[in-house]
Design an enzyme around this catalytic site. Structure first.
Site, PDB file in Angstrom:
ATOM      1  NE  ARG A   1      67.948  45.777  28.536  1.00  0.00           N
ATOM      2  CZ  ARG A   1      69.134  46.364  28.520  1.00  0.00           C
ATOM      3  NH1 ARG A   1      69.861  46.407  29.629  1.00  0.00           N
ATOM      4  NH2 ARG A   1      69.600  46.912  27.421  1.00  0.00           N
TER       5      ARG A   1
ATOM      6  CE  LYS B   1      47.168  36.971  30.273  1.00  0.00           C
ATOM      7  NZ  LYS B   1      45.900  36.611  29.624  1.00  0.00           N
TER       8      LYS B   1
ATOM      9  CD  GLU C   1      37.111  39.894  34.349  1.00  0.00           C
ATOM     10  OE1 GLU C   1      37.004  38.680  34.096  1.00  0.00           O
ATOM     11  OE2 GLU C   1      37.693  40.697  33.581  1.00  0.00           O
TER      12      GLU C   1
ATOM     13  CE  LYS D   1      44.721  36.324  36.717  1.00  0.00           C
ATOM     14  NZ  LYS D   1      44.423  37.579  36.091  1.00  0.00           N
TER      15      LYS D   1
ATOM     16  CD  GLU E   1      46.251  33.525  27.748  1.00  0.00           C
ATOM     17  OE1 GLU E   1      46.186  34.350  28.669  1.00  0.00           O
ATOM     18  OE2 GLU E   1      45.682  33.661  26.661  1.00  0.00           O
TER      19      GLU E   1
ATOM     20  NE  ARG F   1      47.310  34.410  32.955  1.00  0.00           N
ATOM     21  CZ  ARG F   1      48.114  35.227  33.608  1.00  0.00           C
ATOM     22  NH1 ARG F   1      49.346  34.827  33.910  1.00  0.00           N
ATOM     23  NH2 ARG F   1      47.715  36.417  33.978  1.00  0.00           N
TER      24      ARG F   1
ATOM     25  CG  ASN G   1      41.774  35.512  27.873  1.00  0.00           C
ATOM     26  OD1 ASN G   1      41.834  36.639  28.323  1.00  0.00           O
ATOM     27  ND2 ASN G   1      42.842  34.752  27.697  1.00  0.00           N
TER      28      ASN G   1
ATOM     29  CG  HIS H   1      38.129  38.513  28.710  1.00  0.00           C
ATOM     30  ND1 HIS H   1      37.272  37.785  29.499  1.00  0.00           N
ATOM     31  CD2 HIS H   1      38.798  39.349  29.560  1.00  0.00           C
ATOM     32  CE1 HIS H   1      37.415  38.160  30.763  1.00  0.00           C
ATOM     33  NE2 HIS H   1      38.326  39.095  30.832  1.00  0.00           N
TER      34      HIS H   1
ATOM     35  CG  HIS I   1      39.478  42.365  25.002  1.00  0.00           C
ATOM     36  ND1 HIS I   1      40.532  41.483  25.021  1.00  0.00           N
ATOM     37  CD2 HIS I   1      39.283  42.729  26.290  1.00  0.00           C
ATOM     38  CE1 HIS I   1      40.947  41.320  26.271  1.00  0.00           C
ATOM     39  NE2 HIS I   1      40.196  42.068  27.057  1.00  0.00           N
TER      40      HIS I   1
ATOM     41  CG  HIS J   1      37.712  44.675  31.364  1.00  0.00           C
ATOM     42  ND1 HIS J   1      38.129  44.286  30.111  1.00  0.00           N
ATOM     43  CD2 HIS J   1      37.933  43.611  32.182  1.00  0.00           C
ATOM     44  CE1 HIS J   1      38.589  43.049  30.175  1.00  0.00           C
ATOM     45  NE2 HIS J   1      38.487  42.613  31.407  1.00  0.00           N
TER      46      HIS J   1
END
Ligand code: NAD
Ligand code: GLY
Length: 357
Positions: free
Chosen positions: A119, A141, A183, A225, A235, A239, A243, A246, A250, A263
């Protein structure tokens, strides 16, 4: 002296150290290890380059090293299990510290493993690609891909620290460096027009790996960032602007097969598509769309979607995105260079115009 900035998240705040030679600074690493047991996760490319330099600082600890296969196609639940198997076999406890040494793939995978193992165990990011130094190592993330969608399984889980050594970029190949620059350009586009201008004016120095230019873009990107993450960790609002490009990107990564497009390359193409759509909607001028495409091209990045990916496939893949609400595709677009929108639902007709162009 390493430059330090802080990601302000209350009792989960952490430092980002940026500087040349940080990998050799024992204390930067050990000050964040509160356990005897330490697991270093890296991959087969990074291990021969940098593992020994990190392991040198860990002689007083019980260290387990896990060397993963290299590639986006290994960012999977199966690879995650390799980490769990090793930790359980060695009876690693809940206070063990995980060190992620590598690019964004190692960082995302290892961070998710750290979030899940018993956990949650503490972890430290040592990002070794430009992309991971300016983006993926900061903000918590973590996750893996699914065949039907990029980064679809994961958790928000913040590291104890991020240690960036600018010198490790010396061994990165040009294509990977360019992917990281995609980026970096993103930060200029979404919230900092003067940074965009600076990148435009200094792109040759960046691509020639001028150390001062690289350090500057890493610092500016991490600062941006850190500020965004501090104001919206999970997010629920701002935030999402990180993206930009993206959702298209993606779809390219998943649609072409993970690893075919890097990427950052997919993000560069996706950002051009987002810019075109923003122009369609009357926000961005044609001149600015051209400026954006020219900058990506000057950074040796692709700007056109692969012709083998049909608009229908694009739409299907874009329908699996974490920003979508009730099945509607929502995108980050640009009001102007330096100002992104929050997610906006776009009419399919307008989207298809861009996808078919
Ligand atoms: P990557 O991790 O695949 O690394 C790129 C290549 O460079 C790999 O072959 C790697 O082994 C090699 N490499 C790493 N460091 C090196 C070095 N110093 N010298 C030589 N080779 C080196 O790719 P990436 O671009 O770092 O990361 C991409 C991943 O990051 C994607 O999975 C993407 O989804 C993810 N990402 C996550 C976030 C986030 O917020 N968590 C943000 C952006 C991207
Ligand atoms: N890379 C997107 C984010 O961290 O939110």
């Amino acid at each position: 002296m390493a430059n330090v900035m802080q990601v302000e998240l209350g009792d989960r705040s952490y430092p980002i150290y940026i500087g040349a030679g940080n990998l050799d600074k024992s204390e930067l690493l050990t000050r964040h290890i509160k356990s005897k047991q330490v697991v270093v996760v890296t991959n087969e490319t990074v291990a021969p380059l940098y593992l020994e330099r990190v392991s040198r600082h860990l002689q007083d600890y019980q260290v387990e090293t896990i060397v993963l296969s290299d590639g986006e196609q290994f960012k999977t639940l199966e690879t995650l299990n390799i980490i769990f198997d090793a930790l359980l076999a060695k009876k690693f406890s809940r206070n063990a510290t995980l060190i992620a040494l590598g690019g964004g793939v190692v960082g995302d995978l290892s961070g998710f493993a750290a979030a899940c193992y018993q956990r949650g165990i503490p972890f430290i990011q040592i990002p070794t690609t430009l992309l991971s130094q300016v983006d993926s190592s900061v903000g918590g993330k973590t996750g893996v891909n699914h065949a039907l969608g990029k980064n679809m399984l994961g958790a928000f889980y913040q590291p104890q620290s991020v240690i960036i050594d600018v010198d490790v970029l010396d061994t990165l190949d040009d294509r990977q460096l360019a992917a990281g620059v995609a980026e970096v350009i993103k930060y200029g586009l979404i919230r900092d027009a003067s940074f965009f201008l600076w990148i435009e004016s200094n792109i040759e120095k960046i691509m020639a790996r001028d150390k001062m230019a690289l350090t500057y873009i890493i610092e500016q990107s991490c600062q941006s960032k850190a500020e965004i993450v501090a104001s919206d960790e999970r997010e629920s609002g701002i935030r999402a602007i990180l993206n930009l490009g993206h959702t298209f990107g993606h779809a390219i990564e998943a649609g072409m097969g993970y690893g075919e497009y890097l990427h950052g390359e997919a993000v560069a193409i996706g950002t051009c598509q987002a810019a075109e759509l923003s122009c369609e909607l009357g926000w961005l001028s044609h001149t600015d769309v051209t400026r954006i495409k020219t900058l990506f091209q000057n950074a040796a990045l692709p700007i056109k979607a692969p012709s083998s990916l049909s608009a229908e496939t694009f739409l299907e893949l874009m329908a699996v995105d974490k920003k979508n609400v009730d099945g509607d595709i929502r995108l980050i677009l640009l009001k102007e260079i330096g100002e992104a929108t929050l997610p906006v639902a776009v009419e399919q007709k307008q989207l298809l115009k861009v996808l078919n162009s």
